[in-house]
Motif scaffolding. Structure first.
Motif, PDB file in Angstrom:
ATOM      1  N   TRP A 139      -1.835  -7.403   7.124  1.00  0.00           N
ATOM      2  CA  TRP A 139      -0.973  -7.238   5.961  1.00  0.00           C
ATOM      3  C   TRP A 139      -0.906  -8.523   5.173  1.00  0.00           C
ATOM      4  N   GLU A 140      -0.458  -8.352   3.981  1.00  0.00           N
ATOM      5  CA  GLU A 140      -0.392  -9.534   3.107  1.00  0.00           C
ATOM      6  C   GLU A 140       0.772  -9.318   2.162  1.00  0.00           C
ATOM      7  N   MET A 164       3.640  -6.057  -1.100  1.00  0.00           N
ATOM      8  CA  MET A 164       2.990  -6.087   0.207  1.00  0.00           C
ATOM      9  C   MET A 164       1.814  -5.130   0.228  1.00  0.00           C
ATOM     10  N   VAL A 165       0.763  -5.577   0.876  1.00  0.00           N
ATOM     11  CA  VAL A 165      -0.405  -4.713   1.060  1.00  0.00           C
ATOM     12  C   VAL A 165      -0.643  -4.593   2.567  1.00  0.00           C
ATOM     13  N   CYS A 166      -0.820  -3.360   3.067  1.00  0.00           N
ATOM     14  CA  CYS A 166      -1.029  -3.157   4.516  1.00  0.00           C
ATOM     15  C   CYS A 166      -2.317  -2.400   4.753  1.00  0.00           C
ATOM     16  N   SER A 167      -2.972  -2.710   5.843  1.00  0.00           N
ATOM     17  CA  SER A 167      -4.128  -1.902   6.237  1.00  0.00           C
ATOM     18  C   SER A 167      -3.621  -0.610   6.874  1.00  0.00           C
ATOM     19  N   THR A 177      -2.138  -1.041  10.252  1.00  0.00           N
ATOM     20  CA  THR A 177      -0.763  -1.569  10.228  1.00  0.00           C
ATOM     21  C   THR A 177       0.220  -0.423  10.049  1.00  0.00           C
ATOM     22  N   LEU A 178      -0.136   0.475   9.098  1.00  0.00           N
ATOM     23  CA  LEU A 178       0.753   1.628   8.879  1.00  0.00           C
ATOM     24  C   LEU A 178       0.876   2.459  10.152  1.00  0.00           C
ATOM     25  N   ASN A 179      -0.284   2.635  10.835  1.00  0.00           N
ATOM     26  CA  ASN A 179      -0.252   3.423  12.086  1.00  0.00           C
ATOM     27  C   ASN A 179       0.676   2.774  13.100  1.00  0.00           C
ATOM     28  N   ALA A 218       3.323   4.021   1.956  1.00  0.00           N
ATOM     29  CA  ALA A 218       2.925   2.634   2.200  1.00  0.00           C
ATOM     30  C   ALA A 218       4.004   1.713   1.660  1.00  0.00           C
ATOM     31  N   PRO A 219       4.462   0.791   2.482  1.00  0.00           N
ATOM     32  CA  PRO A 219       5.610  -0.019   2.077  1.00  0.00           C
ATOM     33  C   PRO A 219       5.239  -0.952   0.937  1.00  0.00           C
ATOM     34  N   ALA A 220       6.118  -1.027   0.039  1.00  0.00           N
ATOM     35  CA  ALA A 220       5.879  -1.888  -1.108  1.00  0.00           C
ATOM     36  C   ALA A 220       6.316  -3.298  -0.773  1.00  0.00           C
ATOM     37  N   SER A 221       7.159  -3.452   0.238  1.00  0.00           N
ATOM     38  CA  SER A 221       7.667  -4.788   0.537  1.00  0.00           C
ATOM     39  C   SER A 221       7.781  -4.984   2.044  1.00  0.00           C
TER      40      SER A 221
END
Ligand code: C2E
Ligand code: MG
Ligand code: MG
Length: 712
Positions: free
Chosen positions: A49-50, A58-61, A64-66, A75-78
């Motif tokens: 994540w970044e 926030m950006v997640c692979s 990460t979501l799994n 997908a979380p924005a933050s």
């Protein structure tokens, strides 16, 4: 949980945080050129994540979501959205760690939990702040990994190792060749060896060898055949005390490997065995007296019956009930009663042989099982001994207590074929004894009762006879066939039983033998015979010798040889004028000992004669080894010598054989002139029998000798 590890505690001062609102909700994603990398991360189960600090976005692979259990659509924005997915108890630490991240140098590592369906996930988090060329923090980046399974299996391993170390069973693990590479604390404790001592060694090579080698070899053989083994083996504890171990060996096949490991599990079972033995003892014994109880008695009786059935032996059961125990118990209290029962138990044990059983059925009832060589008379003797012993008072707590008992006796197989019948009939016989006036015994079978009574009377009379010296000796001449003169006299005992007349030895010697009275009687016979012979010598019949029969019991007496010696000395008779007659059955039971005793007698100078030859073993080999002088052919062969050719050839053979062994032969029981003629023809040396003279009192023998008659 959570655990946090910081690579660098001296982080630079925190850059100024941009207090910007989160970016508008455009769908976040990793840049396109990151995609192959994202795929690789997914394969490795790693998420990344970044967070762009400028935009807060926030950006997640996908991984990460799994891991956080967030659907791709949401997908979380933050970062805050991710934090909401974290276990509430771990959330604050994660939040603060990430918030402080820009102020730190290097990477932060921590673990936290994420609630998930059916439990919770353990997530390993690595995060760091990424700085721009001027050192300003631009982004936070992180990698997450679901380490739930890893942590669980680590925990499991840790647990297993704690169990391995804390179990009381000693465990050693060896390779295929038996070389130990792992032991637990209990193994060291049980064997007294250190892990170092065991490493690389086989169980059979352990220094102090705490396990018996024979047991181990047995285990190893079974192991080779069956691939596993468990059983009891002997050994010793570190303090040297002998003990029993339970050893279980199991083979562990390592998956995908040909090699096998072996697990040797060792347990000290001696405490269990001891308590089992204790429990068995309590179940089979009477708590007060320590005697076997009814259960054990029944067990032993069942076994004795089975054995007796096989061997044809008899058994006796004695049922004893005290006549007046209740008075003692009621009058003096239970403590005194208990002590009386204990003392009585000890007395009963003393009265029987080791192989006999004395049991307490309860209250004042005892039962005895007499095994082994058994005749009804033995059971009666024991019963009488019990009554005699009860006649002696018990002294308990200052009281002199007198008790009597009634005893019922049954004999297997006559009075019952099974346990129940034998015990019930013994009980019945005991009641008969009580009805007879107590303080007595009764046999279950009336016929047996009277037979035994007669026998007991005889025994009592014989005892008195010994005290009152009611015995006398008759003498029977031994005649030389050549000269026709008397060369010796056999002393034969007679009992003048008051009111019953002369009783022949055949009727009382067996009883005297059983009771041991024969020792006293035999001693008297020898004294009297030697004294009489000395007297005949003094009357001028100088070359005569006297023969005395020895009984088996006398032969077993330790002081036989010194006693013969002192008797001869007291009578002033030279040893060569005494001959002792022994029978084969007497000397054949313990041949080597018999040879020693016979040789000692021969060394004294007395002559030895083998009586009743031909009816026993007739063993020539031993006859040669015994230092015999004479051999007496049994009268049963002489009886039919003139009519039975077989008997004639037997006598012929015995005479010829005796010549070879340099023994003189004497034929006993010669009654007719035909028998005499045959014996003369066969060259028999000496004779004895009614034809020449019946056994006579000493005075009549004196007359016979004085008449100087030729008897043959
Ligand atoms: P034994 O030593 O074989 O004694 C010979 C027995 O045969 C004697 O019987 C004797 O009376 C009997 N007898 C002698 N001549 C004739 C005969 O022509 N025909 C017949 N049918 N019998 C004859 P007895 O005196 O009744 O003794 C029997 C056995 O008792 C003896 O057998 C001996 O074994 C034992 N015995 C006798 N006196 C003593 C003794 O003082 N001590 C011991 N231990 N045993 C004795
Ligand atoms: Mg004899
Ligand atoms: Mg004889």
């Amino acid at each position: 949980m959570p655990r946090s590890r910081q690579r660098d505690r001296h982080a630079p001062p925190a850059p100024e945080r941009q207090k910007k609102d989160p970016a508008p909700p455009t769908k976040p994603a990793l840049p396109r050129d990151h995609e192959p990398l994202a795929r690789l991360l997914q394969l490795a189960g790693l998420g990344c994540w970044e967070v762009d600090l400028a935009s807060g976005q926030m950006v997640c692979s996908q991984e990460t979501l799994n891991i956080y259990g967030l659907p791709a659509a949401q997908a979380p924005a933050s970062l805050e959205a991710v934090l909401q997915a974290v276990h509430p108890q771990d959330r604050e630490l994660l939040r603060s760690t990430l918030t402080e991240l820009p102020e730190r140098e290097g990477m932060v590592s921590l673990e936290h939990r994420v609630p998930a369906a059916g439990g919770e996930r353990i997530v390993h988090q690595l995060a760091e702040a990424v700085r721009g060329p001027e050192g300003r923090v631009l982004r936070l980046v992180g990698a997450v990994q679901d380490v739930t399974r890893l942590r669980h299996s680590e925990r499991r391993l840790q647990l297993l190792s704690q169990v391995f170390e804390s179990t009381s069973e000693g465990i050693a693990v060896s390779d295929e060749q038996g070389a130990i590479f792992l032991v637990n604390a209990a193994f060291c404790q049980l064997t007294g060896l250190s892990a170092q001592d065991c490493r690389g060694r086989r169980l059979t090579e352990l220094g102090d060898q705490p396990l018996s080698l024979a047991s181990l070899r047995q285990a190893q053989q079974a192991l080779a055949l069956k691939g596993g083994w468990s059983g009891e083996i002997t050994g010793h504890r570190p303090d040297g005390e002998a003990t029993s171990f339970w050893l279980t060996v199991s083979a562990l096949q390592r998956p995908q490997e040909a090699a096998t490991n072996y697990v040797w599990a060792l347990r000290d079972i001696s405490p269990i065995k001891r308590s089992q033995e204790q429990a068995t003892y309590l179940a089979y014994h009477d708590a007060l007296t320590g005697l076997p109880n009814r259960l054990l008695f029944n067990d032993r009786l069942e076994m004795a019956i089975a054995h007796a059935q096989r061997t044809g032996q008899t058994l006796a059961i004695l049922f004893l009930d005290l006549d007046n125990f209740k008075n003692i118990n009621d009058g003096l209290g239970h403590a005194v009663g208990d002590q009386l029962l204990k003392d009585l138990s000890a007395r009963l044990r003393e009265l029987v042989r080791r192989e006999d059983t004395v049991a307490r059925l309860g209250g004042d009832e005892f039962i005895l099982l007499l095994e082994g060589k058994q005749d009804p008379d033995y059971s009666v003797r024991v019963a009488q001994r019990i009554l005699d012993s009860l006649a002696q008072p018990f002294s308990i707590k200052g009281h002199q207590l007198y008790v009597t008992g009634s005893i019922g006796i049954t004999i297997f197989p006559d009075d019952g074929q099974d346990l129940e019948t034998l015990v019930a009939n013994a009980d019945m016989a005991m009641y008969r004894a009580k009805a007879q006036g107590r303080n007595s015994y009764s046999m279950f079978t009336p016929a047996m009762n009277s037979r035994v009574k007669k026998r007991m009377d005889l025994e009592g009379a014989l005892r008195r006879a010994v005290e009152q010296e009611e015995f006398t000796l008759h003498y029977q001449p031994k005649v030389d066939l050549g000269s026709g003169g008397v060369v010796g006299l056999e002393a034969l005992v007679r009992w003048q039983r008051p009111g019953e007349g002369m009783i022949s030895p055949g009727d009382f010697i067996p009883v005297a033998e059983d009771t041991g009275l024969i020792v006293t009687i035999g001693h008297w016979v020898m004294q009297e015979a030697c004294r009489q012979m000395r007297s005949w010598h003094e009357q001028g019949f100088r070359d005569l010798h006297v023969s005395v029969n020895l009984s088996p019991r006398q032969f077993q007496e330790k002081d036989l040889v010194p006693s013969v010696h002192s008797t001869l000395a007291a009578a002033g008779l030279e040893p060569r004028f005494l001959e002792l007659e022994v029978t084969e059955s007497m000397v054949m039971s313990e041949v080597e000992e018999a040879i020693v005793i016979l040789q000692e007698l021969a060394d004294l100078g007395v002559a030895l004669s083998m009586d009743d030859f031909g009816v026993g073993y007739s063993n020539l080999y031993y006859l040669k080894r015994f230092p015999m002088n004479n051999l007496k052919i049994d009268k049963s062969f002489v009886r039919d010598i003139s009519t039975q050719p077989d008997d004639r050839s037997i006598v012929d053979t015995i005479i010829n054989m005796s010549r070879c062994l340099k023994l003189k032969v004497i034929a006993e029981g010669v009654e007719t002139s035909e028998q005499l003629a045959f014996l003369r023809e066969l060259n028999c040396d000496l004779m004895q029998g009614y034809l020449f003279s019946r056994p006579l009192p000493a005075e009549e023998i004196s007359d016979l000798l004085a008449s100087n008659r030729r008897l043959a």
